[in-house]
Design a protein around this motif. Sequence first.
Motif, PDB file in Angstrom:
ATOM      1  N   VAL A  17       0.843  -1.208   0.000  1.00 33.30           N
ATOM      2  CA  VAL A  17       0.000   0.000   0.000  1.00 33.30           C
ATOM      3  C   VAL A  17       0.872   1.250   0.000  1.00 33.30           C
ATOM      4  O   VAL A  17       0.649   2.190  -0.783  1.00 33.30           O
ATOM      5  N   LEU A  18       1.874   1.285   0.861  1.00 32.98           N
ATOM      6  CA  LEU A  18       2.761   2.448   0.926  1.00 32.98           C
ATOM      7  C   LEU A  18       3.514   2.639  -0.389  1.00 32.98           C
ATOM      8  O   LEU A  18       3.705   3.773  -0.845  1.00 32.98           O
ATOM      9  N   ARG A  19       3.918   1.536  -0.996  1.00 31.25           N
ATOM     10  CA  ARG A  19       4.642   1.630  -2.269  1.00 31.25           C
ATOM     11  C   ARG A  19       3.738   2.187  -3.366  1.00 31.25           C
ATOM     12  O   ARG A  19       4.173   3.008  -4.197  1.00 31.25           O
ATOM     13  N   ALA A  20       2.480   1.750  -3.388  1.00 38.26           N
ATOM     14  CA  ALA A  20       1.538   2.239  -4.395  1.00 38.26           C
ATOM     15  C   ALA A  20       1.270   3.729  -4.205  1.00 38.26           C
ATOM     16  O   ALA A  20       1.249   4.501  -5.181  1.00 38.26           O
ATOM     17  N   LEU A  21       1.071   4.157  -2.971  1.00 36.20           N
ATOM     18  CA  LEU A  21       0.825   5.581  -2.708  1.00 36.20           C
ATOM     19  C   LEU A  21       2.050   6.413  -3.067  1.00 36.20           C
ATOM     20  O   LEU A  21       1.922   7.518  -3.621  1.00 36.20           O
ATOM     21  N   GLY A  22       3.233   5.880  -2.766  1.00 35.79           N
ATOM     22  CA  GLY A  22       4.448   6.609  -3.112  1.00 35.79           C
ATOM     23  C   GLY A  22       4.646   6.728  -4.610  1.00 35.79           C
ATOM     24  O   GLY A  22       5.078   7.767  -5.117  1.00 35.79           O
ATOM     25  N   ALA A  23       4.309   5.656  -5.348  1.00 34.80           N
ATOM     26  CA  ALA A  23       4.454   5.700  -6.809  1.00 34.80           C
ATOM     27  C   ALA A  23       3.511   6.718  -7.440  1.00 34.80           C
ATOM     28  O   ALA A  23       3.819   7.291  -8.491  1.00 34.80           O
ATOM     29  N   GLU A  24       2.370   6.947  -6.806  1.00 28.02           N
ATOM     30  CA  GLU A  24       1.424   7.939  -7.312  1.00 28.02           C
ATOM     31  C   GLU A  24       1.753   9.347  -6.830  1.00 28.02           C
ATOM     32  O   GLU A  24       1.059  10.303  -7.192  1.00 28.02           O
ATOM     33  N   GLY A  25       2.782   9.465  -5.983  1.00 24.91           N
ATOM     34  CA  GLY A  25       3.154  10.789  -5.479  1.00 24.91           C
ATOM     35  C   GLY A  25       2.220  11.312  -4.413  1.00 24.91           C
ATOM     36  O   GLY A  25       2.171  12.528  -4.162  1.00 24.91           O
ATOM     37  N   MET A  26       1.479  10.436  -3.752  1.00 25.13           N
ATOM     38  CA  MET A  26       0.501  10.838  -2.742  1.00 25.13           C
ATOM     39  C   MET A  26       1.196  10.849  -1.376  1.00 25.13           C
ATOM     40  O   MET A  26       1.018   9.939  -0.552  1.00 25.13           O
ATOM     41  N   VAL A  27       1.978  11.898  -1.135  1.00 26.81           N
ATOM     42  CA  VAL A  27       2.812  11.973   0.056  1.00 26.81           C
ATOM     43  C   VAL A  27       1.964  12.008   1.326  1.00 26.81           C
ATOM     44  O   VAL A  27       2.221  11.259   2.288  1.00 26.81           O
ATOM     45  N   ASN A  28       0.965  12.856   1.358  1.00 28.97           N
ATOM     46  CA  ASN A  28       0.155  13.006   2.576  1.00 28.97           C
ATOM     47  C   ASN A  28      -0.578  11.712   2.921  1.00 28.97           C
ATOM     48  O   ASN A  28      -0.647  11.310   4.095  1.00 28.97           O
ATOM     49  N   GLU A  29      -1.147  11.069   1.911  1.00 31.60           N
ATOM     50  CA  GLU A  29      -1.859   9.814   2.156  1.00 31.60           C
ATOM     51  C   GLU A  29      -0.895   8.734   2.639  1.00 31.60           C
ATOM     52  O   GLU A  29      -1.235   7.922   3.505  1.00 31.60           O
ATOM     53  N   MET A  30       0.304   8.722   2.092  1.00 30.63           N
ATOM     54  CA  MET A  30       1.305   7.737   2.510  1.00 30.63           C
ATOM     55  C   MET A  30       1.714   7.971   3.963  1.00 30.63           C
ATOM     56  O   MET A  30       1.828   7.013   4.750  1.00 30.63           O
ATOM     57  N   ILE A  31       1.920   9.221   4.352  1.00 27.43           N
ATOM     58  CA  ILE A  31       2.284   9.532   5.739  1.00 27.43           C
ATOM     59  C   ILE A  31       1.150   9.155   6.685  1.00 27.43           C
ATOM     60  O   ILE A  31       1.381   8.653   7.791  1.00 27.43           O
ATOM     61  N   ARG A  32      -0.089   9.351   6.238  1.00 30.25           N
ATOM     62  CA  ARG A  32      -1.235   8.987   7.075  1.00 30.25           C
ATOM     63  C   ARG A  32      -1.267   7.484   7.324  1.00 30.25           C
ATOM     64  O   ARG A  32      -1.508   7.018   8.451  1.00 30.25           O
ATOM     65  N   HIS A  33      -1.042   6.701   6.275  1.00 31.89           N
ATOM     66  CA  HIS A  33      -1.013   5.242   6.427  1.00 31.89           C
ATOM     67  C   HIS A  33       0.144   4.814   7.324  1.00 31.89           C
ATOM     68  O   HIS A  33       0.019   3.871   8.116  1.00 31.89           O
ATOM     69  N   LEU A  34       1.277   5.503   7.190  1.00 29.64           N
ATOM     70  CA  LEU A  34       2.430   5.168   8.030  1.00 29.64           C
ATOM     71  C   LEU A  34       2.121   5.427   9.501  1.00 29.64           C
ATOM     72  O   LEU A  34       2.437   4.606  10.372  1.00 29.64           O
ATOM     73  N   GLN A  35       1.515   6.571   9.788  1.00 31.98           N
ATOM     74  CA  GLN A  35       1.187   6.899  11.169  1.00 31.98           C
ATOM     75  C   GLN A  35       0.179   5.908  11.756  1.00 31.98           C
ATOM     76  O   GLN A  35       0.282   5.515  12.930  1.00 31.98           O
TER      77      GLN A  35
END
Length: 828
Positions: A547-565
């Motif tokens: 999931v994090l890799r997919a969000l990162g590939a799309e450039g969705m930084v905020n969504e990726m940080i939210r999933h990480l938190q």
Amino acid sequence: MYRALWLSPLRFILSSSASKLTPYVSRGPGRSGIDNGAGCSCSRSVTTLIGNEFIRCQDESTRKILQVQIVSALRSGERPGASALLLELIHGNYSLGADDFHVILNYCARSPDPVFVMETYNVMCKKEISLDSRSLLFIVQSLCNGGHLDKASEFIHSVGEDDGIFPVLPTYNYFLGACAKTRSGYHASKCLELMDQRRVGKNEITYAALLKLAVFQRNLSAVNDIWRHYIDNYSLNILPLRKFIWSYTRMGDLKSAYELLQYMVDLALRGELFVQSNRGKLHSSRLDIPVPSNGETGSEKVAFGVNDHMVSPRLDAHGNSIVECNSSGGQSNETESSTMAVPKGQNETPATRILRWSFNDVIHACGQSKNSELAKQLMLQMQNLGLLPSSHTYDGFIRAVAFPGGYEYGMSLLKVMQQQNLKPYDSTLATVSAYCSKAFQVDLAEHLLDQISECSYAYPFNNLLAAYDSLDQPERAVQVLARMKQLKLRPDMRTYELLFSLFGNVNAPYEEGNILSQVDCCKRINAIEMDMLRNGFQHSPISRRNVLRALGAEGMVNEMIRHLQKAENLSVYSNTYLGTPTYNIVLHSLLEANETDLVINIFKRMISCGCPANAATYNIMIDCCSIIQSYKSACALVSMMIRDGFSPKAVTFTALMKILLNDGNFEEALNLLDQAALEDIHLDVLSYNTFLRKAFEKGMIDVIEYIVEQMHREKVNPDPTTCHYVFTCYVEQGYHTTAVEALNVLSLRMLSEEDKESLQEKKQELEENFIMSEDPEAETKIIELFRDSEEHLAAALLNLRWCALLESQIIWSENQSPWAKELSKKYG
């Protein structure tokens, strides 16, 4: 109707008393009597006898009818009616015994109906009706079949003390069998203690139940103990051999299973495998007489003769129980015996079917351990014995001999089964399909899965999804999901991990995310997560990373940080940490998005929560230092990296050189290049392209030529980026002819990744079909190669075609290039 029930026993009584009474004498119409020899009617004693028998038969008939009615009421679900009939039975004006409840208790045992069986038992207790051995067995069966092992155990322990009747061996055996089915070692141990205390003894059924329990508990030493006890008391024949072979195969002890199988084969070749059927069960025709041990027990030799053959139990070096088969005191000739066939006409007898089942058990164990050699040996032995393999045999055999690189063998075996009119199991098709998927033969894999009618495991579909993920064909993965839904197959965690990888990233490779693709990405991930939760799954480390890799590939930084938190909060709650690979994905994605401040913050947070950095983490952070132009910080990270036991790699030197080159310090960067060579670190094309980019920006042709020759000397093939920097630098300096010649040579080196001889053989084909072709679709065909992941080949052909359009003579050997010779002479 009722009259017919009691008249029959009455006739029997009268006919049986005929020898003591005078013959029947007819007295005319409507009259009858018994002549006692004195011309008078039957005596009063005879009349009383007949009357008592009449009443007794009537009572017995009523009791039987009530039992049948109670069972009928239970079968139709009328439990209140059954209870009322039960009370009517015990309140009748006749004496009752335990046998008057056998029909009811037997039905409760088979149903099972533990509630009504206890209701019946309580009624019997109130009526002070003592249990007999059969009623006791029925009650225990009902409780065990109903899943009430605790109550059954309590009943067995207490009934002997309360009722003055002790359970017989079949009762204990049934309870032990229930313990084996439910894998309850605790209840079995209590039962065995009670059996020893009451000196009940054991028989073959007892050992069979204990053997099954030992297998379910994965207790090989217990299986060996049971084997030793068994051969101390019983003669070996086909049925117990079958059970022990099955047990050893389930325990993974192929050696013991194989040797017992060979003993069974030895019995078959001597014509001693005969079994007879009794009420649907197989029994050996040999007498079951315990063999005297002559005082020899345990690991000592216990031998019993069979036609001058001898069987000796022993343990191998690993403590596994095995059997030696000797003939006339010597070793049996395995090759000779394996070429002998089962006696003609016995290929489909119960005994040979059991022999085939045992072969199947060992072959399936070979499949579990991937022992292909033994599996092939057993199949050959079956063929020599005249035992026809079944679909079950091939199911285990294919598991043993097929493998991802040899999926063709699995396909060929399916053809053999088709020729023998054997329908493969769904599990067989699934196995071969999985191997086809691992070999990226996705069309074959999908075709095999389409033939499956039922499937309870997701692994063959997961393998196909993984193949489509590797081939970047998510559109075909949709068909796999539809097939799983059609089979009502529940996805497992691996399925969801692959779904996030397949459908999380919306854009194709080399494309950046946009607003539309980012919205679509969120919808897909949310849909998969919702389905995952509906099926009771939480995120695994792999699914979280996907999931994090997919969000990162799309450039969705905020969504990726939210999933990480969110993941970090869950890890704190479960007292674990996310793991270094998860943080590395986030750090890399943030670095790609040029979010250097977030990279530094996440790195600090990662270290503070106790998650250790690895070589990939340090290389990401050193690359971050190259972006923020901090050579000092990069060197500090290199020191930390070495201190933690990680050696600098090519990517580390590339990042350090990038910092120096951005500062214009070419000399120090070249020193790092030489240092990497001294430390035997093989730099890749990305490292050299870092130099070429800066040299191109500065217009430094001498550095460009030096790096190109270094690449050639270190056997690092150029890529399209290399060609771009070299060609453009020459053009901007006005060296157009040299630029075209350099582009030709570098493209030739891209084509020479395999070997030069094959390139010379393909020279004519490449020129006619691509480079010199006048077909207007020639360039389109070259571009198609990009879609087949052959980027270097496509770029090289486009470069050479462009060189030909400029009317330049295509060079197919570097020896024909003055430019290549000059660079070799100058920097070689």
